[in-house]
Design an enzyme around this catalytic site. Sequence first.
Site, mmCIF file in Angstrom:
data_model
loop_
_atom_site.group_PDB
_atom_site.id
_atom_site.type_symbol
_atom_site.label_atom_id
_atom_site.label_comp_id
_atom_site.label_asym_id
_atom_site.label_seq_id
_atom_site.Cartn_x
_atom_site.Cartn_y
_atom_site.Cartn_z
ATOM 1 N N HIS A 167 -8.135 2.117 -2.939
ATOM 2 C CA HIS A 167 -7.326 0.902 -3.021
ATOM 3 C C HIS A 167 -5.869 1.296 -3.260
ATOM 4 C CE1 HIS A 167 -6.551 -3.336 -3.701
ATOM 5 N NE2 HIS A 167 -5.777 -2.976 -4.706
ATOM 6 N N MET B 107 -11.673 -3.927 5.237
ATOM 7 C CA MET B 107 -10.946 -5.093 4.741
ATOM 8 C C MET B 107 -11.797 -6.364 4.622
ATOM 9 S SD MET B 107 -8.139 -3.590 4.083
ATOM 10 C CE MET B 107 -6.958 -4.878 3.712
ATOM 11 N N GLN C 17 -0.033 6.456 1.078
ATOM 12 C CA GLN C 17 -1.077 6.985 1.970
ATOM 13 C C GLN C 17 -1.096 8.514 1.971
ATOM 14 O OE1 GLN C 17 -1.305 4.956 5.763
ATOM 15 N NE2 GLN C 17 -2.120 3.130 4.787
ATOM 16 N N LEU D 131 -14.739 -7.263 -7.217
ATOM 17 C CA LEU D 131 -13.799 -6.848 -6.170
ATOM 18 C C LEU D 131 -12.698 -5.954 -6.744
ATOM 19 C CD1 LEU D 131 -12.805 -7.189 -3.177
ATOM 20 C CD2 LEU D 131 -11.382 -9.043 -4.029
#
Length: 208
Positions: free
Chosen positions: A107, A88, A169, A142
Amino acid sequence: PINVVVVISGSGSNLQALIDQAAAININITGVISNIASAYGLTRAAQANIPTQVVDHTQFSDRTTFDTALMAAIDSYQPDLVVLAGFMRILTPTFTKHYTGRMLNIHPSLLPKYRGLHTHKRALEAGDKEHGATVHFVTEELDGGPNVIQAIVPVAGSDTEASLMEKVQQKEHKIYPQAVAWFAEGNLKMEHNKAFLLGEMLPPTGKR
Ligand code: GAR
């Protein structure tokens, strides 16, 4: 097998998926590095007998000195591939250039949608029908490097930030080992800021 270093900040469920599949996808996880000393992923690594290091960003005066220390820690494990898994911190261009074509990130959104933070909340607030996760090569930009693979999660009316995170996830734990397997086979490459699988350019939306 290729040597893989995994860099984390938290729970490390993606790290666990890679640990569980390491033999099957022919990788050797030679080190796990966290910027947070209490990250549960460090416990997961220790349980799998993988060496760990903490590089605590609060101990450095600026991004450049932190990134230099992080690079030294990573390189001490001689990685062929660096895998950011819930890491992070924003990285400097010097850092990202050092690992060009050999660093992946995951991501929690369908990039290019929702770079940055709070992706599940933003997808819900936008009323998106589809959300998901993306594995991409890391470049200076980014969350902007070329996509490798995406997984789609349909958004239900009853979904909350927490339920969406859970569903995303579950998918991440499938697509990250897949992307790493392709790299380990020598089938996944980045050239001129584009990702290629078996010599074919991957579409900007990744391969689903
Ligand atoms: C993952 O959902 C990953 O996509 C996200 O953090 C979570 C880490 O979970 N990454 C980012 O938000 C990167 N900006 P984990 O520690 O259980 O693998």
